[in-house]
Design an enzyme around this catalytic site. Sequence first.
Site, PDB file in Angstrom:
ATOM      1  N   ASP A 148       0.815  -1.201   0.000  1.00 49.93           N
ATOM      2  CA  ASP A 148       0.000   0.000   0.000  1.00 49.93           C
ATOM      3  C   ASP A 148       0.858   1.265   0.000  1.00 49.93           C
ATOM      4  OD1 ASP A 148      -2.948   1.179   1.059  1.00 49.93           O
ATOM      5  OD2 ASP A 148      -1.215   2.246   1.862  1.00 49.93           O
ATOM      6  N   VAL A 180      -5.277   2.408   0.226  1.00 55.61           N
ATOM      7  CA  VAL A 180      -5.322   1.751  -1.080  1.00 55.61           C
ATOM      8  C   VAL A 180      -5.757   0.296  -0.929  1.00 55.61           C
ATOM      9  CG1 VAL A 180      -4.023   1.188  -3.152  1.00 55.61           C
ATOM     10  CG2 VAL A 180      -3.553   3.308  -1.942  1.00 55.61           C
ATOM     11  N   ASP A 181      -5.278  -0.378   0.109  1.00 57.74           N
ATOM     12  CA  ASP A 181      -5.739  -1.736   0.368  1.00 57.74           C
ATOM     13  C   ASP A 181      -7.243  -1.768   0.600  1.00 57.74           C
ATOM     14  OD1 ASP A 181      -3.497  -3.479   0.185  1.00 57.74           O
ATOM     15  OD2 ASP A 181      -2.744  -2.755   2.098  1.00 57.74           O
ATOM     16  N   VAL A 182      -7.739  -0.809   1.358  1.00 55.61           N
ATOM     17  CA  VAL A 182      -9.176  -0.767   1.652  1.00 55.61           C
ATOM     18  C   VAL A 182      -9.984  -0.516   0.383  1.00 55.61           C
ATOM     19  CG1 VAL A 182     -10.978   0.485   2.909  1.00 55.61           C
ATOM     20  CG2 VAL A 182      -8.805  -0.053   4.041  1.00 55.61           C
ATOM     21  N   ALA A 185      -9.996  -3.651  -1.694  1.00 58.94           N
ATOM     22  CA  ALA A 185     -10.917  -4.643  -1.131  1.00 58.94           C
ATOM     23  C   ALA A 185     -12.343  -4.360  -1.564  1.00 58.94           C
ATOM     24  CB  ALA A 185     -10.814  -4.646   0.390  1.00 58.94           C
TER      25      ALA A 185
END
Length: 394
Positions: A148, A180-182, A185
């Site tokens: 991220d 960014v990961d969120v 997802a």
Amino acid sequence: MTETRGVSAATAPLDGVLVADFSRVLAGPLATMTLADLGARVVKVERPGCGDDTRHWGPPFSATGATYFESVNRNKESVELDLADPEGLGLARELALRADVLVENFKPGGLEKLGLGYEALAAENPGLVYASISGFGSTGGRDLPGYDFIVQALGGLMSITGAPDGVPGAGPMKAGVALVDVLTAKDATIGILAALAERDRTGRGRRVEVNLLSSLQGALANQAQAYLGAGVVPGRMGNDHPSIVPYQLLATADAPLAVAAGNDSQFARLCDAIGSPDLAADPRFATNRARVAHRAELVALLEGRLASASAQVWQDKLSSLGVPCGRVAGIGEGLDYAESLGLSPTVEVRDRSGAVVGRQVRHPITWTPPLPPRTQAPPALGADTADVVRWLRT
């Protein structure tokens, strides 16, 4: 094996959907936890002895484990399978062939080498929805590690986040959460749900691919379009908005106040509230375009008036007049505020015996008719190995 989730699985939208979770860290596990919250049965495949990397990411730790892991792994079953061992690999393959959805974030091509790629599995399980998550896609960026923090830098987010040059603390800044990961997802979840809806019509699944870089760039919204549509290269503006004024933090007598006067009417009410109604008629400030052009002058005048009272006093007064504003609160204060509004931001999670072992932020969707939350605490490593292996062998 799925009835003790804090609500009958029959009431949940994804009741009957089996998810094989071959992901770890954040983006993949958050996507699969979302599916679990919506009623799917999620079987999380973990490495024997160590499990998901985030089981060891701490401090902080709660009474039951690393809070990082716990934040994205409720309502799941954990099985330890060694994919380097023929027996473990065989069980993993059987799980994938029974699954409706498979989610993985191995290095692109990693599961293909194990015989667990989409083409191989879809040949025997044509209804499978196969979601792959990577840092930079499966083509030119397939060998780049996806973190991220690195994507925030390379993708442009850091270039528009942080204080501008020439002020204290100037420099690029990452977001305060692995944003960014969120985002990735959520994109993965959208793709999975769309593919499941299509499968209802066609009987066939498909592969869904998302990557951190594309999800970030898809979320740059007006900032990316400013560059593509007008050739404007956005820069760091701290808490200022590039296109709206005042839409930023403003100093008060004791603490900063976030003010978002998004139109002329709200600006006029702000001016009335601070005792300067004349500002709304001043040619320098009468329109948003003019306010943007005279940002520094306006901010100085506003802060001069706001210095007469505390942030809380101004929040109460401005909010009562319909001017969007708010103090800068901590996470705990934010949760308390949501609770005061009746939003029920958290849920108690329970272990397999039904005992409450902690609290977590609930899934943000509210349903009508009401859908009670699923509240099984994140599983201990391998807690379900024996039961799941027994089931796979039948």
